[in-house]
Design a protein around this motif. Structure first.
Motif, short mmCIF file in Angstrom:
data_model
loop_
_atom_site.label_atom_id
_atom_site.label_comp_id
_atom_site.label_asym_id
_atom_site.label_seq_id
_atom_site.Cartn_x
_atom_site.Cartn_y
_atom_site.Cartn_z
N ALA A 267 0.83 -1.21 0.00
CA ALA A 267 0.00 0.00 0.00
C ALA A 267 0.86 1.26 0.00
CB ALA A 267 -0.91 -0.01 1.23
N LYS A 268 0.17 2.40 0.00
CA LYS A 268 0.83 3.70 0.15
C LYS A 268 0.42 4.28 1.49
CE LYS A 268 0.33 4.55 -4.83
NZ LYS A 268 -0.31 5.41 -5.87
N GLY A 269 1.31 5.01 2.11
CA GLY A 269 0.99 5.61 3.40
C GLY A 269 1.98 6.67 3.77
N ASP A 270 1.92 7.12 5.00
CA ASP A 270 2.86 8.12 5.47
C ASP A 270 3.05 7.98 6.98
OD1 ASP A 270 0.60 9.26 6.62
OD2 ASP A 270 0.50 10.94 5.22
N VAL A 271 3.81 8.90 7.55
CA VAL A 271 4.10 8.80 8.98
C VAL A 271 2.85 9.01 9.83
CG1 VAL A 271 6.51 9.47 8.76
CG2 VAL A 271 4.75 11.26 9.01
N ASN A 272 1.80 9.53 9.24
CA ASN A 272 0.56 9.76 9.98
C ASN A 272 -0.37 8.55 9.97
OD1 ASN A 272 1.17 12.52 10.65
ND2 ASN A 272 0.72 13.06 8.52
N THR A 273 -0.01 7.50 9.23
CA THR A 273 -0.79 6.27 9.24
C THR A 273 -0.56 5.57 10.58
OG1 THR A 273 -0.44 6.06 6.85
CG2 THR A 273 -1.28 4.13 8.02
N LYS A 274 -1.64 5.28 11.28
CA LYS A 274 -1.53 4.65 12.61
C LYS A 274 -1.63 3.13 12.45
CE LYS A 274 -3.75 8.64 14.83
NZ LYS A 274 -3.97 9.38 13.56
N LEU A 275 -0.65 2.43 13.01
CA LEU A 275 -0.53 0.98 12.81
C LEU A 275 -0.58 0.21 14.13
CD1 LEU A 275 2.46 0.93 10.28
CD2 LEU A 275 0.01 0.96 9.75
#
Length: 288
Positions: A267-275
């Motif tokens: 997928a695509k994401g960034d540092v704001n994606t909560k995992l």
């Protein structure tokens, strides 16, 4: 296939479920087939070692896989099956030192990978408090699956892995239903609110920015290139969901069920994606 992320911490203490390419005989690079596509630059037959595989079983283009058209390698995860086959099933004898074992070893590896994937899901299920009513069954399934991984090569090849997977999946589905029902009560999510977010749903390219998808059953859903920016996927069952090129920037995936690192890598994401705490932001994500 070498990975572009460091080893995460598992829910439990089962570190043998983390892929360790340094301890593997390049099995995914030799045993698995792939076809020239957006994910692979060339065709490769099953059992044919990739031309990028070096004598030490490392990938010669590991640092440039995406740029050279081998994105598929960066999203693959064997869940530790590679080192299990290399050092347990075959006792450290690699297929180059013992060429007579190569064909069998390459056939055993995908079976072991299925078993280790099941161990990953069962390991997660055993940590989920709402699933305590079936923890004994989950533990028995875990122990049985672990026992199967220790079979001799010829016994592994005779194993009906699909039947075993079906049995385990019944327990994983029960786990999902218990956990999502408890989360619905806790988050006060209205019953029936997620009707369009169902098992196997076709959500390819769907515009779901900011959508409330909490507690949904998205098992096997097609989320290819879906816009999931800022979406709330807490407590959603994501086992087998296809996240290729899905935009997860700012999405909340904490508490999601059965999410894997390979899904995130696709997928695509960034540092704001909560995992979930067991997974990490892939290095190719924006700002990661």
């Amino acid at each position: 296939m070498n990975h572009e992320y460091s080893k995460p911490e598992l829910y439990g203490s089962h570190n043998n479920l983390q892929s360790d390419c340094e301890s593997c005989f390049g099995l995914c690079c030799a045993s698995l087939p792939f076809a020239a596509s957006v994910d692979f630059a060339i065709d490769k037959a099953a059992g044919q070692p990739c031309h990028n595989l070096q004598a030490d079983f490392r990938c010669g283009v590991h640092n440039n896989l995406r740029e050279l058209g081998f994105r598929g390698c960066t999203v693959y995860d064997c869940f530790g099956a590679g080192q299990k086959v290399s050092h347990v099933t075959y006792g450290g004898r690699d297929w180059r030192q013992a060429p007579a074992t190569a064909k069998q070893m390459f056939e055993v590896f995908p079976i072991m990978r299925q078993l280790h994937e099941l161990l990953w899901y069962l390991n997660e299920a055993l940590t989920l408090q709402p699933a305590r009513p079936i923890h004994d069954k989950l533990q028995l399934a875990y122990d049985e699956t672990e026992r199967l991984t220790l079979l001799r090569p010829d016994s592994l090849l005779e194993l009906d892995a699909a039947a075993h997977r079906a049995e385990v999946n019944t327990l994983l589905l029960q786990t999902s239903e218990l956990v999502r029902a408890e989360a619905q009560r806790r988050h006060k999510v209205p019953q029936g609110r997620q009707k369009k977010f169902t098992r196997g749903a076709d959500l390819i390219g769907a515009k779901l920015k900011g959508a409330d998808i909490r507690c949904a059953n998205l098992r096997g859903a097609y989320l290819i290139a879906a816009d999931l920016r800022d979406a709330d996927l807490r407590s959603a069952d994501l086992i087998g969901a296809d996240f290729r090129d899905a935009d997860l920037r700012g999405a909340n995936l904490t508490e999601s069920l059965f999410l894997t690192q390979s899904q995130l890598n696709a997928a695509k994401g960034d540092v704001n994606t909560k995992l979930p705490h067991s997974l990490i932001h892939p290095s190719h994500w924006l700002g990661a």
